[in-house]
Design a protein around this motif. Structure first.
Motif, short mmCIF file in Angstrom:
data_model
loop_
_atom_site.label_atom_id
_atom_site.label_comp_id
_atom_site.label_asym_id
_atom_site.label_seq_id
_atom_site.Cartn_x
_atom_site.Cartn_y
_atom_site.Cartn_z
N SER A 1 7.81 1.44 -11.46
CA SER A 1 7.08 0.98 -12.57
C SER A 1 5.73 0.41 -11.84
O SER A 1 4.46 1.12 -13.03
CB SER A 1 7.43 0.05 -13.72
N TYR A 2 5.91 0.29 -11.22
CA TYR A 2 4.63 -0.11 -9.93
C TYR A 2 3.41 0.77 -10.54
O TYR A 2 2.57 1.14 -10.28
CB TYR A 2 4.96 -0.55 -9.03
N GLN A 3 4.30 2.25 -9.81
CA GLN A 3 3.60 3.37 -9.23
C GLN A 3 2.83 4.19 -10.92
O GLN A 3 2.07 4.43 -10.94
CB GLN A 3 4.97 4.40 -8.51
N LYS A 4 3.66 3.64 -11.57
CA LYS A 4 3.15 4.51 -12.81
C LYS A 4 1.98 3.27 -13.49
O LYS A 4 1.35 4.37 -13.67
CB LYS A 4 4.72 4.31 -13.92
N ILE A 5 1.89 2.04 -13.50
CA ILE A 5 0.75 1.66 -14.51
C ILE A 5 -0.77 1.47 -13.14
O ILE A 5 -1.02 1.82 -13.86
CB ILE A 5 1.20 -0.26 -13.90
N LEU A 6 0.15 1.88 -11.77
CA LEU A 6 -1.31 2.29 -10.50
C LEU A 6 -1.70 3.59 -11.78
O LEU A 6 -3.14 3.68 -11.68
CB LEU A 6 -1.05 1.90 -9.52
N LEU A 7 -1.05 4.60 -11.53
CA LEU A 7 -1.89 6.19 -12.36
C LEU A 7 -2.24 5.77 -13.08
O LEU A 7 -3.00 6.61 -13.37
CB LEU A 7 0.04 6.63 -11.93
N HIS B 1 1.02 -1.01 0.19
CA HIS B 1 -0.11 0.07 0.02
C HIS B 1 0.72 1.34 -0.05
O HIS B 1 0.70 2.21 -1.03
CB HIS B 1 -0.64 -0.16 1.23
N LEU B 2 1.82 0.85 1.09
CA LEU B 2 2.50 2.20 0.74
C LEU B 2 3.77 2.82 -0.01
O LEU B 2 4.18 3.90 -0.78
CB LEU B 2 3.60 1.92 2.48
N ALA B 3 3.94 1.51 -1.15
CA ALA B 3 5.02 1.92 -2.09
C ALA B 3 4.31 2.34 -3.68
O ALA B 3 4.48 3.06 -4.78
CB ALA B 3 5.22 0.84 -2.40
N SER B 4 2.54 1.91 -3.40
CA SER B 4 1.74 2.97 -4.45
C SER B 4 1.47 4.49 -4.25
O SER B 4 1.03 4.86 -5.22
CB SER B 4 0.35 2.00 -4.21
#
Length: 711
Positions: free
Chosen positions: A313-319, A250-253
Motif C-alpha cells: 500500500s505504501y508503494q502504491k500510494i507513493l506511485l 527510502h528503500l521500501a519505496s
C-alpha cells in the motif's frame, strides 16, 4: 500474638516431621503480616528457619513458606536474608513448578525484590541485591523465565494472573528507570515479542477486572510512560538503528537505482541521490531529521511499522501521488507524524503517572471501569495505521492541497474523538477500524462544527451567554420591525370561498376548485395605530392607496389575535410560493377579536377612588363579550406567519410560528459570528497603519471608496 507462642512456633518450624512444619508455617503466614509479630519472630531467630524451608521444602509446606516470606517482605523486614541463592530458587519455582499456590508466593517475593527501593547503604554493600539486577543472574540460568511469566497471564486463576502481571510491571518499571538507554528498549521489545500486549489486552476486555484492576491499570500507565519515553528520544543520525530505520523508509519505496551515501550519515545536498529523495516520501525538506522534533523516535517507530506491515500500500500510494502536481500530493511521512501526535494528545500521555494508579482507581466504582481502562491504548500501532489511512482517504475526498494539511489533520482529530474516544472497554478493535474507514466526510464536517460550538461554549460560555441574550433581544426587535413592515406594505386576502357556477352535478374536482368570491386588501397605517382594509371584486396588479381603504380597526381595541396557523412550517418548503390555481385554496385563517360591552344590560361596575379624590368606574370582566373584527385567509404559510406574528408583535406579544422563530435564531447566530469576528478597522488587534482614505478632489457624486483594494 498473645495466643500464639512465637518460640514454640519457631521450634516447630525446625521439626523433623513434615506435618508439624506444615502446621507451624500455616499459622505463621496468617500472623507474620503484623509488624510487631514480625519483630519478635526475627529476634527469636525464626527467619533462618523460614529461609531454610523456602529453599528446601516442597508441597504445601513450601507454598506456606513462600507466602510467609512475601508477607514479611511486604512489611519491609527480613531483607538481610534475601540473597542470590534465594532469588535463584524462587525463579526456578516460577519456571518449573506447576502448582498455583506455590507460584503465587514465588511471584510475590520476586515483586518485592524488584520493587524494593535502593538505599545508600545497600548500593554500597550489595549493589545487585535488589531491582532487576538481582534477577539477571537467575534469568541467565533459566532463560525461559520471561516466557513462562507471560504465559501465566492466561491462567484461569485470577490471583496468579495478578501476581504475574504485577511482577511484569515491576520489571518494566525497573528497566525503564534504571537500565541504560541501550538496554531498556531491548527488554521491552522482548516482552512485546512474547505477547505481553496481547495477553493484557485480553485481560482488560475480560470480566475479571475486579481482581486484576490494580496491576492492569498500572500496566496501562507504564505503557504511557513508554510512549512518553520514546517520544523524548530524539532522532539522531549517529545512531545506527535510527539511521537504519530512516534508510528502510527510502528503500521500501522502491526508489530508482542511485548511489547510496546516506548509510554513512551523509544526508546533505552533496549526496548523489535524486533531489527529492525525502520529499518524495512526504517530508517537507531533504533533512527529515528536524521533522521528528515533535514526535521523536515514537514517530519513527509508527512510520516504520506502517511501512513494514503495509509495504504494498505504501508503494502504491507513493506511485499514485507521483503522478500528481507537487501541491496536490498527500505527504505520507508528515501525515504519519501528525497522526502520532494526535493519538498522543487524545490519550493524554503526558498526564500519566503509574505510581498514582491505585489511588486513582480507588476513587472509581465498578461501573467506572469503562472510563478508566483504555484497551485501545495497547493497540497503538494499529490505531496509527487506521488513522493514517483515514488521513489519506480524507485528503483524496476533499481534493486537498499542501496548504490544507492542517485542516485535514483537524478532521482526523475529530475522527479519532468520535470513533476511539467513546469506544467501550469491550469494543472490538476491528469495529473501531471499520468505523474510521467508513466515516463519511459530510458527517465528519458536521461533527467538527458541533465540537467547535462546544469548544466555544466551554471556553467562552459565560461571556457568550451574555452576548447571546443581548443579540437575541436585538434579533427579536429586528424581526418585529420586519414583520410590521410587511403589514405596512399590505397584502391581498381572499374574502370568501365559493364554487364555479357550472352546469351538471358537483364532483370532487369541483369541490377542489374553490375560488374566492371577492378580495380584501389590508394595510397598517403609517402611525401603526390602525389597520385599514377594503373589499374588492378582483385582485388588481396595483396595490390600493391607504386613502382608498374605507374601513379601519383601532388596534388599541383589539383583545386577541387567534389563528389555526401551525406553529411549525409545512414539510414541503414551498411556503413562500403562491399556490397555483389548480391547488386548493388555503383554509388557514387569522381572526382579530375585540371586546364589546353589553350596554343594554345593567353592568356591574367597580368603583375606586384615585389619589386625586376622583371616582373611577370600570366594567367588570363578565359584562363584556369578545366579538370578531376581521378575518383574514392567507394563501401561504409564509404570508400567514408574517401577518399573525406581525400582529402579535405589534401588540407586544410573543411570536408563535416556527418560521419567525427560525428567522430570529438565524439573525441572532449571524450577529454572534460577526461579534466573534469583530472585524473593525479601529480595533487595537489590527496591527499596522490605518487604511488611507482617498481624497474627493476632482470627483463628482458617482464614486465609492475602494477600502479593501479589490478594484
Amino acid at each position: 500474638m498473645e495466643s500464639l507462642n512465637v518460640a514454640e512456633l519457631i521450634e516447630r518450624l525446625g521439626s523433623e516431621e513434615d506435618a508439624v512444619r506444615k502446621m507451624a508455617v500455616f499459622k505463621l503466614q496468617t500472623n507474620i503480616g503484623d509488624p510487631s509479630f514480625a519483630d519478635v519472630f526475627i529476634s527469636e531467630g525464626g527467619l533462618t528457619k523460614l529461609r531454610y524451608l523456602t529453599l528446601h521444602a516442597s508441597g504445601n509446606t513450601l507454598a506456606y513458606s513462600l507466602t510467609s516470606l512475601s508477607r514479611l517482605l511486604e512489611v519491609d523486614k527480613g531483607w538481610e536474608y534475601v540473597n542470590q541463592d534465594l532469588v535463584e530458587r524462587v525463579v526456578e519455582l516460577v519456571v518449573t513448578h506447576p502448582l498455583v499456590n506455590i507460584l503465587r508466593g514465588a511471584m510475590s517475593i520476586l515483586v518485592a525484590v524488584v520493587s524494593h527501593p535502593h538505599t545508600s547503604s545497600t548500593k554500597a554493600t550489595q549493589p545487585d541485591s535488589f531491582g532487576f539486577a538481582a534477577l539477571k543472574p537467575a534469568i541467565g540460568i533459566y532463560p525461559q523465565f520471561l516466557e513462562m511469566l507471560v504465559s501465566r497471564l492466561s491462567s484461569a486463576d485470577h490471583a496468579l494472573c495478578a501476581n504475574a502481571l504485577q511482577l511484569i510491571n515491576s520489571l518494566m518499571r525497573e528497566a525503564i528507570t534504571n537500565d541504560s538507554e541501550a538496554d531498556w528498549p531491548k527488554f521491552i521489545k522482548r516482552l512485546q515479542d512474547l505477547g505481553v500486549i496481547k495477553a493484557v489486552y485480553a485481560l482488560m476486555q475480560s470480566t475479571a477486572l475486579q481482581d486484576l484492576a490494580h496491576p492492569i491499570l498500572e500496566f496501562q500507565g507504564l505503557e504511557k510512560v513508554l510512549l512518553r519515553k520514546w517520544r523524548n528520544v530524539p532522532l539522531e543520525m549517529h545512531k545506527s538503528d535510527h539511521r537504519r530505520a530512516l534508510k528502510c523508509l527510502h528503500l521500501a519505496s522502491k526508489p530508482e537505482p542511485v548511489s547510496e551515501q546516506f548509510e554513512n550519515g551523509d544526508d546533505s545536498s552533496n549526496s548523489k541521490h535524486r533531489p527529492d529523495k525525502w520529499r518524495r516520501l512526504g517530508f517537507e525538506s531533504e533533512t527529515p531529521k528536524w521533522e521528528f522534533e515533535d514526535t521523536g523516535y515514537l514517530g519513527m517507530m509508527d512510520l516504520t511499522n506502517y511501512v513494514r506491515k503495509h509495504e504494498d500500500s505504501y508503494q502504491k500510494i507513493l506511485l499514485e501521488q507521483s503522478t500528481r502536481p507537487w501541491e496536490d500530493r498527500c505527504p505520507i511521512a508528515r501525515a504519519s507524524l501528525a497522526v502520532t501526535a494526535l493519538l498522543y494528545e487524545h490519550f493524554e500521555v503526558e498526564k500519566s503517572d503509574p505510581d498514582d494508579a491505585k489511588g486513582y482507581l480507588a476513587l472509581e466504582s465498578r461501573s467506572g471501569f469503562d472510563r478508566v481502562f483504555k484497551p485501545l491504548l495497547l493497540q497503538w500501532p494499529r490505531l496509527h495505521v487506521a488513522g493514517l489511512q483515514a488521513f489519506i482517504r480524507l485528503w483524496k475526498a476533499t481534493g486537498a492541497k499542501r496548504e490544507d494539511f492542517s485542516k485535514i489533520a483537524d478532521l482526523v482529530r475529530v475522527l479519532i474523538e468520535v470513533t476511539v474516544g467513546p469506544a467501550s472497554r469491550t469494543k472490538d478493535l476491528k469495529e473501531v477500524e471499520d468505523e474510521m474507514e467508513g466515516y463519511q466526510l459530510s458527517d465528519l464536517r458536521k461533527t467538527q462544527m458541533e465540537f467547535l460550538e462546544l469548544t466555544y461554549e466551554g471556553t467562552w460560555g459565560h461571556h457568550l451567554r451574555q452576548v447571546k441574550d443581548e443579540l437575541n433581544h436585538e434579533a427579536v426587535q429586528f424581526v418585529k420591525e420586519q414583520r410590521i413592515r410587511c403589514l405596512l406594505q399590505g397584502a391581498w386576502f381572499p374574502n370568501g370561498l365559493g364554487y364555479k357556477a357550472e352546469a351538471g352535478p358537483v364532483t370532487k374536482q369541483d369541490l377542489k376548485r374553490s375560488v374566492p368570491s371577492s378580495y380584501r386588501f389590508v394595510r397598517l397605517s403609517h402611525n401603526r395605530r390602525y389597520l385599514h382594509y377594503a373589499d374588492f371584486d378582483s385582485q388588481s396588479s396595483e396595490e390600493p392607496e391607504l386613502e382608498a381603504l374605507n374601513e379601519k380597526i383601532d388596534l388599541s381595541t383589539v383583545s386577541s389575535v387567534v389563528s389555526n396557523v401551525s406553529t411549525s412550517s409545512p414539510s414541503s418548503s414551498t411556503s413562500t410560493l403562491t399556490p397555483s390555481p389548480s391547488q386548493p385554496t388555503s383554509s388557514t385563517k387569522i381572526t382579530i377579536h375585540s371586546y364589546q360591552y353589553q350596554s343594554s344590560l345593567p353592568s356591574p361596575v367597580d368603583t375606586r377612588t384615585n389619589s386625586g379624590g376622583k371616582t373611577l368606574k370600570s366594567h367588570s370582566s363578565h359584562s363584556r363579550k369578545e366579538i370578531t373584527l376581521l378575518t383574514l385567509y392567507p394563501q401561504s404559510h409564509s404570508l400567514a406567519s408574517e401577518w399573525l406574528d406581525g400582529l402579535l408583535m405589534l401588540l407586544n406579544q410573543q411570536p408563535i410560528t416556527k418560521e419567525t422563530s427560525k428567522l430570529i435564531q438565524l439573525v441572532s447566530n449571524y450577529g454572534l459570528k460577526i461579534r466573534l469576528l469583530n472585524v473593525r478597522f479601529d480595533d487595537p488587534s489590527f496591527l499596522g497603519e490605518e487604511p488611507e482614505i482617498p481624497s474627493r478632489e476632482g470627483l463628482d457624486e458617482d464614486y465609492y471608496y475602494d477600502v479593501f483594494g479589490g478594484a
